[in-house]
Motif scaffolding. Structure first.
Motif, PDB file in Angstrom:
ATOM      1  N   HIS A 133     -46.071 -18.758  11.709  1.00 22.92           N
ATOM      2  CA  HIS A 133     -46.019 -17.717  12.727  1.00 22.92           C
ATOM      3  C   HIS A 133     -44.888 -18.077  13.710  1.00 22.92           C
ATOM      4  O   HIS A 133     -44.619 -19.254  13.927  1.00 22.92           O
ATOM      5  CB  HIS A 133     -47.387 -17.673  13.431  1.00 22.92           C
ATOM      6  CG  HIS A 133     -47.479 -16.638  14.504  1.00 22.92           C
ATOM      7  ND1 HIS A 133     -46.982 -16.847  15.778  1.00 22.92           N
ATOM      8  CD2 HIS A 133     -47.998 -15.397  14.500  1.00 22.92           C
ATOM      9  CE1 HIS A 133     -47.189 -15.764  16.503  1.00 22.92           C
ATOM     10  NE2 HIS A 133     -47.806 -14.871  15.751  1.00 22.92           N
ATOM     11  N   THR A 138     -59.925 -24.263  19.100  1.00 16.32           N
ATOM     12  CA  THR A 138     -58.893 -23.878  18.143  1.00 16.32           C
ATOM     13  C   THR A 138     -58.828 -22.364  18.068  1.00 16.32           C
ATOM     14  O   THR A 138     -59.646 -21.666  18.682  1.00 16.32           O
ATOM     15  CB  THR A 138     -59.192 -24.478  16.748  1.00 16.32           C
ATOM     16  OG1 THR A 138     -58.164 -24.086  15.825  1.00 16.32           O
ATOM     17  CG2 THR A 138     -60.540 -24.020  16.208  1.00 16.32           C
ATOM     18  N   GLY A 190     -46.568 -16.373   7.657  1.00 14.04           N
ATOM     19  CA  GLY A 190     -46.544 -17.254   6.494  1.00 14.04           C
ATOM     20  C   GLY A 190     -47.393 -18.478   6.711  1.00 14.04           C
ATOM     21  O   GLY A 190     -47.696 -18.851   7.853  1.00 14.04           O
ATOM     22  N   ASP A 202     -56.431 -28.429   9.423  1.00 11.51           N
ATOM     23  CA  ASP A 202     -55.676 -27.312   9.999  1.00 11.51           C
ATOM     24  C   ASP A 202     -54.560 -27.934  10.831  1.00 11.51           C
ATOM     25  O   ASP A 202     -54.777 -28.381  11.960  1.00 11.51           O
ATOM     26  CB  ASP A 202     -56.604 -26.440  10.846  1.00 11.51           C
ATOM     27  CG  ASP A 202     -55.872 -25.272  11.519  1.00 11.51           C
ATOM     28  OD1 ASP A 202     -54.640 -25.352  11.680  1.00 11.51           O
ATOM     29  OD2 ASP A 202     -56.547 -24.290  11.899  1.00 11.51           O
TER      30      ASP A 202
HETATM   31  C1  LIG Z   1     -51.637 -20.169  14.126  1.00 10.42           C
HETATM   32  C2  LIG Z   1     -52.900 -20.827  13.774  1.00 10.42           C
HETATM   33  C3  LIG Z   1     -53.660 -20.469  12.640  1.00 10.42           C
HETATM   34  C4  LIG Z   1     -53.401 -19.248  11.813  1.00 10.42           C
HETATM   35  O1  LIG Z   1     -52.145 -19.125  11.317  1.00 10.42           O
HETATM   36  P1  LIG Z   1     -51.561 -17.656  11.024  1.00 10.42           P
HETATM   37  O2  LIG Z   1     -50.319 -17.993  10.251  1.00 10.42           O
HETATM   38  O3  LIG Z   1     -51.269 -17.020  12.343  1.00 10.42           O
HETATM   39  O4  LIG Z   1     -52.554 -16.916  10.225  1.00 10.42           O
HETATM   40  C5  LIG Z   1     -54.775 -21.226  12.330  1.00 10.42           C
HETATM   41  N1  LIG Z   1     -55.138 -22.281  13.086  1.00 10.42           N
HETATM   42  C6  LIG Z   1     -54.463 -22.632  14.197  1.00 10.42           C
HETATM   43  C7  LIG Z   1     -54.928 -23.815  14.974  1.00 10.42           C
HETATM   44  C8  LIG Z   1     -53.340 -21.909  14.586  1.00 10.42           C
HETATM   45  O5  LIG Z   1     -52.690 -22.261  15.701  1.00 10.42           O
END
Ligand SMILES: *Cc1c(COP(=O)(O)O)cnc(C)c1O
Length: 394
Positions: free
Chosen positions: A190, A92, A200, A164
């Motif tokens: 993103h 990840t 965000g 997540d």
């Molecule tokens: C993009 C992402 C994040 C973080 O998100 P941001 O908005 O960039 O801070 C966390 N975990 C995973 C798996 C991601 O792909």
């Protein structure tokens, strides 16, 4: 052959692996905010939160300045503190584990399942100790993790599940939308993700206590809620009751997010169409493995990865990656396992801890996938992959 081979571009322009899709409606929504009274702490925040909560079927949503801040908030709300262990996957983005470190906790990596590339529930159980407080499973590439198994393990050991789902907006597990099932779920906005607000993130939850903590955490630990105040000096009065952060999303971002969310189903339908085109061709290419899909989940396809059967090829992953790049195909690799990062190595994590993830990392290439690409773009990728593999096959 080998390193000296140089490839002709298959197309004029470089095709990125992911990109936002902004239309006139999105632009108007942002301009509206710029002309209005509130650039931040205004009414667009709760509008966006309600829209996200409704879309995923959760009671509450709390918007943050980015997904990483949202994960930090979730770790705080879950009560993660000094020395607490939190189990996550190494396959990840760093943020999934960094959020634990921010709270003084200890990320513990459980290896992935060889087929789904998601965290293996059996490996989670092996890692549980009396210090374990939470699990952060990641719906990798958009494919839901085995939530029933993970939640069952969590209930048995009184652990909080912070999902997540940065890759999984719009995905479903056994017919239910991701975001409505775990104790807390994080989505990121993103620009490469399913919808964007520039930067965000959001946490969705059905738990009122988490909801209240998240709201306060994102704004310095401050509350004006009379029911929560310890004293009351007058109408100006507020209290900072714990150490929070300024993790607020702006109204500019929220308005963009709300406008983008209206198009989510269309975005996902396009992703699925392009995935079907890839699968249809690549299933007959013996040197690559296409993404396995677990029957319980319906992926929202943030990423499309091919896995190389290196024993059937004369080139390394790097050579094939560079060949595709030279052909103007924006390939990528997701991810370098977190425990192999220099910072984590300094903390004492070792190569060999998660062999399945480490092996996967050596063999995968992410191909371009985003709703704004055309069928012609998809066919360019297919053509480039086929000719590259054909050239290097044993
Ligand atoms: C993009 C992402 C994040 C973080 O998100 P941001 O908005 O960039 O801070 C966390 N975990 C995973 C798996 C991601 O792909």
């Amino acid at each position: 052959m080998g390193k000296s081979t140089s490839w002709e571009p298959i197309r004029q322009s470089y095709l990125p692996y992911g990109k936002q899709w902004i239309d006139e409606e999105d632009i108007e929504a942002v301009v509206e905010v710029l002309k209005g009274d509130y650039l931040t702490t205004g009414p667009d925040i709760s509008k966006f939160e309600q829209a996200v909560a409704q879309y995923v079927g959760a009671k509450y949503a709390v918007a943050f300045s980015n997904g990483t801040a949202a994960l930090h908030g979730a770790c705080f709300a879950a009560g993660i503190g000094q020395g607490d262990e939190v189990i996550t996957t190494p396959m990840t983005f760093a943020a999934s584990a960094n959020c634990v470190l921010y709270q003084g906790g200890i990320p513990v990596f459980a290896d992935i399942d060889e087929k789904t590339y998601n965290i293996d529930p059996n490996k989670i159980e092996e890692k549980i100790t009396n210090k374990t407080k939470a699990i952060i499973p990641v719906d990798f590439t958009g494919q839901p993790v085995e939530l029933d198994r993970i939640l069952e393990i969590a209930r048995k050991h009184s652990l909080v599940v912070i999902e997540d789902a940065a890759h999984a907006l719009g995905a479903t597990y056994k017919g239910r939308k991701i975001g409505s099932i775990s104790d807390m779920t994080m989505f990121s906005f993103h620009p490469v993700k399913h919808i964007t607000s520039g930067e965000g993130g959001v946490i969705t939850t059905n738990n009122e206590e988490y909801y209240e903590k998240l709201l306060q955490f994102r704004s310095h630990g401050i509350t004006r809620d009379k029911e929560k105040l310890k004293e009351y000096h007058g109408p100006w009065y507020y209290e900072m009751q714990f150490l929070g952060y300024n993790y607020r999303m702006t109204d500019i971002q929220a308005a963009l997010g709300t406008s983008q969310l209206k198009k989510i189903d269309q975005f996902i339908a396009l992703r699925r169409k392009f995935v079907a085109m890839y699968n249809e061709v690549f299933k007959d290419v013996n040197e690559i493995i296409t993404p396995f899909q677990h029957k319980d989940g319906d992926s929202s396809w943030h990423l499309y990865m091919i896995r190389l059967k290196l024993d059937k090829l004369t080139a390394s992953r790097r050579e094939i990656f560079e060949a595709l790049q030279q052909q103007n195909i924006g390939v990528n690799v997701h991810y370098i396992p977190i425990h192999l990062q220099p910072y984590y190595q300094q903390l004492g994590y070792k190569k060999g801890m998660c062999p399945n993830a480490e092996k996967l990392y050596e063999e995968v290439i992410t191909l371009p996938l985003f709703p704004a690409m055309s069928e012609e773009d998809v066919n360019d990728v297919i053509h480039a992959v086929k000719r590259t593999i054909a050239y290097y096959k044993k």
